[in-house]
Design a protein around this motif. Structure first.
Motif, PDB file in Angstrom:
ATOM      1  N   SER A   9      22.427  29.026   9.461  1.00 53.38           N
ATOM      2  CA  SER A   9      21.921  29.434  10.766  1.00 53.38           C
ATOM      3  C   SER A   9      22.352  30.861  11.086  1.00 53.38           C
ATOM      4  CB  SER A   9      22.439  28.482  11.839  1.00 53.38           C
ATOM      5  OG  SER A   9      21.978  27.174  11.612  1.00 53.38           O
ATOM      6  N   SER A 164      15.114  21.315  10.708  1.00 54.01           N
ATOM      7  CA  SER A 164      15.258  22.482  11.567  1.00 54.01           C
ATOM      8  C   SER A 164      16.019  22.137  12.847  1.00 54.01           C
ATOM      9  CB  SER A 164      13.873  23.039  11.917  1.00 54.01           C
ATOM     10  OG  SER A 164      13.184  23.435  10.756  1.00 54.01           O
ATOM     11  N   ALA A 168      19.601  23.859  14.281  1.00 51.74           N
ATOM     12  CA  ALA A 168      19.661  24.441  15.626  1.00 51.74           C
ATOM     13  C   ALA A 168      20.678  23.708  16.497  1.00 51.74           C
ATOM     14  CB  ALA A 168      18.283  24.400  16.272  1.00 51.74           C
ATOM     15  N   GLU A 254      14.488  28.711  15.853  1.00 48.22           N
ATOM     16  CA  GLU A 254      15.886  28.366  15.593  1.00 48.22           C
ATOM     17  C   GLU A 254      16.790  29.582  15.732  1.00 48.22           C
ATOM     18  OE1 GLU A 254      18.717  27.189  11.811  1.00 48.22           O
ATOM     19  OE2 GLU A 254      16.589  26.720  11.714  1.00 48.22           O
TER      20      GLU A 254
END
Length: 281
Positions: A9, A164, A168, A254
């Motif tokens: 991320s 996803s 996130a 994200e």
């Protein structure tokens, strides 16, 4: 997104740059973005963050006085809609060329594409939450056909929704946990690396739970679609262009969400340290 923990991320945040690719027409990018319905999801990000804050702050760390009021103020400052919109648009423009954009636009402007977008927007409305709970309760005595479940599972995998959402979610949780730690006295703080490792260790437990929640939401959202219509949507998502489109959309969303979450954490720390939330300012 490959399983690489929270560092994936963080890496995504460094990959997003403002501006369109020279290979994509900005007007096409704007038309795809406007038809996608993603703006509504962006506008709802602060609400989703605050709604889940109670669960995210359940940890070994104490929650400081005035935390939830501070969180409300921080979310209002950190989640700037136009900046988030710009980042998602940029992701589309950098990942899709004009031919891809026209393909996606043709789907979005088709009758079934428009219907799917309307259903997604309606399901994301906060007022529908009680309907989702009722829908889930009915599944125990009236489960959907196996074919329907299989289509929803395939749609989740093709669009990488659970995957996803997991990245996130962990990114947001780390931002919030870091902010809480930073606002505490030094002898009560948990190191950030320890917080990240604790969250990453929760992944095996969270993955099946998140998948079941996502697939329940998909069943609810598309319940009015016929099997043929749902398969048409699945075919789009499984196409090479559909794969690139969904990846660009989710990565843009994200990265924007995680960046805003860390900004939220910085603002939250500042507010808590200065006691602004306690004084109501």
């Amino acid at each position: 997104m490959a399983a690489g923990g929270l560092k994936c991320s963080m890496g995504l945040m460094l990959c997003i740059q403002i501006g369109y690719s020279a290979a994509s027409d900005p007007l096409l990018v704007d038309r795809v973005f406007d038809q996608s319905g993603i703006r509504l999801q962006i506008e709802q990000l602060p609400g989703h963050l605050l709604a889940g804050l109670g669960e995210e702050t359940e940890s070994s760390q104490p929650v400081p006085d005035g935390f939830h009021e501070a969180a409300r103020l921080a979310a209002a400052e950190a989640f700037e809609v136009q900046n988030l919109v710009a980042r998602v648009r940029t992701g589309l423009g950098e990942s899709l060329d004009d031919a891809d954009l026209r393909y996606v636009l043709a789907w979005l402007e088709s009758e079934i594409g428009r219907r799917v977008t309307r259903l997604e927007a309606a399901a994301n409305h906060p007022d529908r939450q009680h309907e989702i709970v009722q829908f889930a309760a009915t599944l125990a005595s009236n489960p959907p056909p196996a074919k329907r479940v299989q289509s929803v599972r395939a749609l989740d995998q093709a669009a990488r929704i659970s995957e996803s959402t997991m990245e996130a979610t962990l990114g947001v949780q780390l931002a919030v946990a870091t902010a809480i730690a930073a606002s505490l006295p030094a002898d009560q703080r948990s190191p950030v690396q320890m917080l990240a490792e604790m969250l990453d260790a929760s992944r095996p437990r969270l993955v099946p739970l998140l998948q079941s929640q996502v697939r329940l939401l998909l069943l609810f959202t598309y319940q009015s679609l016929s099997d043929t219509e749902l398969l048409a949507y699945l075919a789009f998502c499984q196409s090479p262009v559909g794969q690139r489109y969904n990846q660009a959309l989710f990565q843009g969303l994200e990265s924007a969400m995680i960046e805003s979450a860390f900004r939220f954490g910085d603002v939250l720390t500042r507010i808590l340290r200065h006691g602004l939330a306690v004084r109501g300012t």
